[in-house]
Design a protein around this motif. Structure first.
Motif, PDB file in Angstrom:
ATOM      1  N   LEU A  18       0.824  -1.202   0.000  1.00  0.00           N
ATOM      2  CA  LEU A  18       0.000   0.000   0.000  1.00  0.00           C
ATOM      3  C   LEU A  18       0.862   1.258   0.000  1.00  0.00           C
ATOM      4  CD1 LEU A  18      -2.931   0.781  -0.090  1.00  0.00           C
ATOM      5  CD2 LEU A  18      -3.016   0.719   2.400  1.00  0.00           C
ATOM      6  N   MET A  19       1.930   1.247   0.798  1.00  0.00           N
ATOM      7  CA  MET A  19       2.806   2.412   0.840  1.00  0.00           C
ATOM      8  C   MET A  19       3.544   2.607  -0.483  1.00  0.00           C
ATOM      9  SD  MET A  19       2.097   3.751   3.636  1.00  0.00           S
ATOM     10  CE  MET A  19       3.264   5.098   3.508  1.00  0.00           C
ATOM     11  N   SER A  20       3.872   1.492  -1.143  1.00  0.00           N
ATOM     12  CA  SER A  20       4.486   1.590  -2.471  1.00  0.00           C
ATOM     13  C   SER A  20       3.517   2.221  -3.468  1.00  0.00           C
ATOM     14  CB  SER A  20       4.902   0.195  -2.955  1.00  0.00           C
ATOM     15  OG  SER A  20       5.390   0.238  -4.278  1.00  0.00           O
ATOM     16  N   ALA A  21       2.235   1.838  -3.382  1.00  0.00           N
ATOM     17  CA  ALA A  21       1.214   2.420  -4.254  1.00  0.00           C
ATOM     18  C   ALA A  21       1.055   3.908  -3.983  1.00  0.00           C
ATOM     19  CB  ALA A  21      -0.115   1.698  -4.053  1.00  0.00           C
ATOM     20  N   VAL A  22       1.108   4.306  -2.714  1.00  0.00           N
ATOM     21  CA  VAL A  22       1.017   5.723  -2.359  1.00  0.00           C
ATOM     22  C   VAL A  22       2.204   6.491  -2.942  1.00  0.00           C
ATOM     23  CG1 VAL A  22       1.053   7.371  -0.451  1.00  0.00           C
ATOM     24  CG2 VAL A  22      -0.328   5.302  -0.267  1.00  0.00           C
ATOM     25  N   GLY A  23       3.411   5.922  -2.798  1.00  0.00           N
ATOM     26  CA  GLY A  23       4.598   6.570  -3.342  1.00  0.00           C
ATOM     27  C   GLY A  23       4.536   6.712  -4.856  1.00  0.00           C
ATOM     28  N   ASN A  24       4.086   5.648  -5.524  1.00  0.00           N
ATOM     29  CA  ASN A  24       3.953   5.708  -6.983  1.00  0.00           C
ATOM     30  C   ASN A  24       2.930   6.761  -7.406  1.00  0.00           C
ATOM     31  OD1 ASN A  24       5.800   3.621  -7.433  1.00  0.00           O
ATOM     32  ND2 ASN A  24       4.224   2.037  -7.321  1.00  0.00           N
ATOM     33  N   THR A  25       1.800   6.793  -6.701  1.00  0.00           N
ATOM     34  CA  THR A  25       0.728   7.730  -7.057  1.00  0.00           C
ATOM     35  C   THR A  25       1.197   9.172  -6.988  1.00  0.00           C
ATOM     36  OG1 THR A  25      -0.979   6.203  -6.266  1.00  0.00           O
ATOM     37  CG2 THR A  25      -1.588   8.521  -6.449  1.00  0.00           C
ATOM     38  N   PHE A  26       1.823   9.547  -5.882  1.00  0.00           N
ATOM     39  CA  PHE A  26       2.170  10.954  -5.685  1.00  0.00           C
ATOM     40  C   PHE A  26       3.448  11.343  -6.436  1.00  0.00           C
ATOM     41  CE2 PHE A  26      -0.748  10.310  -2.143  1.00  0.00           C
ATOM     42  CZ  PHE A  26      -1.537  11.439  -2.262  1.00  0.00           C
ATOM     43  N   SER A  27       4.379  10.404  -6.606  1.00  0.00           N
ATOM     44  CA  SER A  27       5.577  10.739  -7.392  1.00  0.00           C
ATOM     45  C   SER A  27       5.207  10.926  -8.864  1.00  0.00           C
ATOM     46  CB  SER A  27       6.638   9.644  -7.240  1.00  0.00           C
ATOM     47  OG  SER A  27       6.167   8.398  -7.725  1.00  0.00           O
ATOM     48  N   ILE A  28       4.331  10.045  -9.387  1.00  0.00           N
ATOM     49  CA  ILE A  28       3.875  10.196 -10.768  1.00  0.00           C
ATOM     50  C   ILE A  28       3.086  11.491 -10.931  1.00  0.00           C
ATOM     51  CG2 ILE A  28       2.265   9.262 -12.487  1.00  0.00           C
ATOM     52  CD1 ILE A  28       3.133   6.459 -11.558  1.00  0.00           C
ATOM     53  N   ALA A  29       2.222  11.792  -9.955  1.00  0.00           N
ATOM     54  CA  ALA A  29       1.404  13.004 -10.038  1.00  0.00           C
ATOM     55  C   ALA A  29       2.269  14.260 -10.042  1.00  0.00           C
ATOM     56  CB  ALA A  29       0.411  13.040  -8.875  1.00  0.00           C
ATOM     57  N   ILE A  30       3.284  14.302  -9.188  1.00  0.00           N
ATOM     58  CA  ILE A  30       4.151  15.479  -9.111  1.00  0.00           C
ATOM     59  C   ILE A  30       4.974  15.636 -10.385  1.00  0.00           C
ATOM     60  CG2 ILE A  30       6.128  16.484  -7.909  1.00  0.00           C
ATOM     61  CD1 ILE A  30       5.020  15.234  -5.326  1.00  0.00           C
ATOM     62  N   LEU A  31       5.603  14.537 -10.829  1.00  0.00           N
ATOM     63  CA  LEU A  31       6.426  14.612 -12.034  1.00  0.00           C
ATOM     64  C   LEU A  31       5.585  14.935 -13.270  1.00  0.00           C
ATOM     65  CD1 LEU A  31       8.836  11.569 -11.508  1.00  0.00           C
ATOM     66  CD2 LEU A  31       9.431  13.985 -11.447  1.00  0.00           C
ATOM     67  N   ALA A  32       4.442  14.264 -13.399  1.00  0.00           N
ATOM     68  CA  ALA A  32       3.581  14.510 -14.554  1.00  0.00           C
ATOM     69  C   ALA A  32       3.078  15.947 -14.564  1.00  0.00           C
ATOM     70  CB  ALA A  32       2.401  13.531 -14.544  1.00  0.00           C
ATOM     71  N   SER A  33       2.735  16.470 -13.398  1.00  0.00           N
ATOM     72  CA  SER A  33       2.238  17.841 -13.321  1.00  0.00           C
ATOM     73  C   SER A  33       3.326  18.845 -13.685  1.00  0.00           C
ATOM     74  CB  SER A  33       1.706  18.125 -11.911  1.00  0.00           C
ATOM     75  OG  SER A  33       0.665  17.235 -11.572  1.00  0.00           O
ATOM     76  N   LEU A  34       4.544  18.608 -13.200  1.00  0.00           N
ATOM     77  CA  LEU A  34       5.655  19.509 -13.533  1.00  0.00           C
ATOM     78  C   LEU A  34       5.954  19.503 -15.029  1.00  0.00           C
ATOM     79  CD1 LEU A  34       8.142  18.813 -10.590  1.00  0.00           C
ATOM     80  CD2 LEU A  34       6.952  20.948 -11.050  1.00  0.00           C
ATOM     81  N   ILE A  35       6.059  18.303 -15.607  1.00  0.00           N
ATOM     82  CA  ILE A  35       6.371  18.197 -17.033  1.00  0.00           C
ATOM     83  C   ILE A  35       5.245  18.796 -17.874  1.00  0.00           C
ATOM     84  CG2 ILE A  35       6.805  16.591 -18.931  1.00  0.00           C
ATOM     85  CD1 ILE A  35       8.036  14.682 -16.818  1.00  0.00           C
ATOM     86  N   ALA A  36       3.991  18.455 -17.517  1.00  0.00           N
ATOM     87  CA  ALA A  36       2.844  18.973 -18.277  1.00  0.00           C
ATOM     88  C   ALA A  36       2.745  20.488 -18.155  1.00  0.00           C
ATOM     89  CB  ALA A  36       1.552  18.325 -17.777  1.00  0.00           C
ATOM     90  N   THR A  37       3.078  21.026 -16.982  1.00  0.00           N
ATOM     91  CA  THR A  37       3.028  22.479 -16.783  1.00  0.00           C
ATOM     92  C   THR A  37       4.063  23.188 -17.648  1.00  0.00           C
ATOM     93  OG1 THR A  37       2.248  22.187 -14.503  1.00  0.00           O
ATOM     94  CG2 THR A  37       3.190  24.323 -15.075  1.00  0.00           C
ATOM     95  N   ILE A  38       5.257  22.628 -17.716  1.00  0.00           N
ATOM     96  CA  ILE A  38       6.310  23.230 -18.550  1.00  0.00           C
ATOM     97  C   ILE A  38       5.923  23.176 -20.026  1.00  0.00           C
ATOM     98  CG2 ILE A  38       8.696  22.980 -19.315  1.00  0.00           C
ATOM     99  CD1 ILE A  38       9.342  21.925 -16.483  1.00  0.00           C
ATOM    100  N   ILE A  39       5.472  22.002 -20.481  1.00  0.00           N
ATOM    101  CA  ILE A  39       5.095  21.853 -21.891  1.00  0.00           C
ATOM    102  C   ILE A  39       3.880  22.717 -22.224  1.00  0.00           C
ATOM    103  CG2 ILE A  39       4.275  20.233 -23.651  1.00  0.00           C
ATOM    104  CD1 ILE A  39       5.860  18.039 -22.220  1.00  0.00           C
ATOM    105  N   GLY A  40       2.873  22.702 -21.355  1.00  0.00           N
ATOM    106  CA  GLY A  40       1.657  23.472 -21.604  1.00  0.00           C
ATOM    107  C   GLY A  40       1.908  24.964 -21.618  1.00  0.00           C
TER     108      GLY A  40
END
Length: 258
Positions: free
Chosen positions: A55-77
């Motif tokens: 469960l903790m691994s799933a939490v880490g994956n969820t928020f790390s993906i969300a942060i990285l995806a948001s940063l990359i998408a924000t720069i590109i957008g």
């Protein structure tokens, strides 16, 4: 009388929205696994949450993906919005029309399309494919958030700074970025929320051996949801609620000072 009725309506709406969440919070402190019987107050499900590696691994994956995806998408957008400002109005409308299609498109179509794309290119599905997928569907939301901030006022201020002797980089850093910052922050937060909330696209692009919060909940529904997920949902809700209070408190203070 009208005010009283309006307050009653608002109260009923709030009750309708938050009663299920309140029930979830109460059940997270229930000693028993049952969702229908209260046997006593306990914090054992919170302890189980932090000791559950899956469960903790799933939490880490969820928020790390969300942060990285948001940063990359924000720069590109944001870069895309700046590029759009140099295009003709007709060309802008065409590009913005294509930008709106992913937001109107069904998530299952996007998920299957991305899955087939990865299979066609023989790309092994995992953390990277989920990140790519989340960046893909987040970019249109960033463009939609930043675009209204890129107006004639921004162009005039940029040109005025150039006329006064500022370099292009300096004018861009000191004029354009501050003008776009509210839209950039909104786009980042919206992308982060959409990424954390996503299930369908993640399910089709995750592959084996990696989970997020949404996919692990889906897998546990088949065998029975553990109350530790109630505890996790409670913590996420409390953190979001506290963050919202802090932001509103700061904005109210700034308005009072102004």
């Amino acid at each position: 009388m009208k005010k009283t009725i309006s307050y009653i309506y608002v109260g009923l709406v709030m009750l309708f929205l938050y009663l299920p969440i309140f029930a979830l919070i109460v059940l997270s402190f229930n000693e028993a696994k049952s969702m229908s019987v209260w046997t006593g107050f306990s914090l054992q499900w919170y302890q189980e949450l932090f000791h559950n590696r899956l469960l903790m691994s799933a939490v880490g994956n969820t928020f790390s993906i969300a942060i990285l995806a948001s940063l990359i998408a924000t720069i590109i957008g944001t870069t895309a919005v700046i590029g759009l400002s140099a295009m003709r109005p007709k060309s802008q409308n065409v590009v913005l029309g294509f930008n709106n299609i992913p937001m109107l498109n069904a998530d299952i179509v996007t998920g299957i399309s991305l899955m087939l794309f990865f299979l066609l290119l023989h790309i092994p599905q995992g953390y990277g494919t989920i990140l790519f997928a989340h960046v893909t569907f987040s970019i249109p939301y960033v463009v939609l958030s930043v675009r209204p901030r890129m107006n004639r006022k921004t162009d005039r201020l940029y040109e005025a700074a150039m006329d006064l002797g500022a370099s292009k980089r300096y004018a861009f850093r000191k004029i354009v970025i501050p003008e776009l910052m509210p839209g950039i922050l909104s786009g980042f937060l919206l992308s982060f929320t959409m990424s954390v909330d996503d299930f369908i696209i993640t399910y089709f692009t995750r592959g084996a051996g990696i989970n997020t919060i949404s996919t692990i909940i889906y897998s546990q529904v088949k065998v029975g949801i553990r109350p530790s997920l109630f505890a996790l949902s409670t913590l996420i809700f409390v953190i979001a609620f506290v963050a919202l209070l802090v932001v509103n408190f700061k904005s109210n203070k700034e308005e009072e000072v102004a």
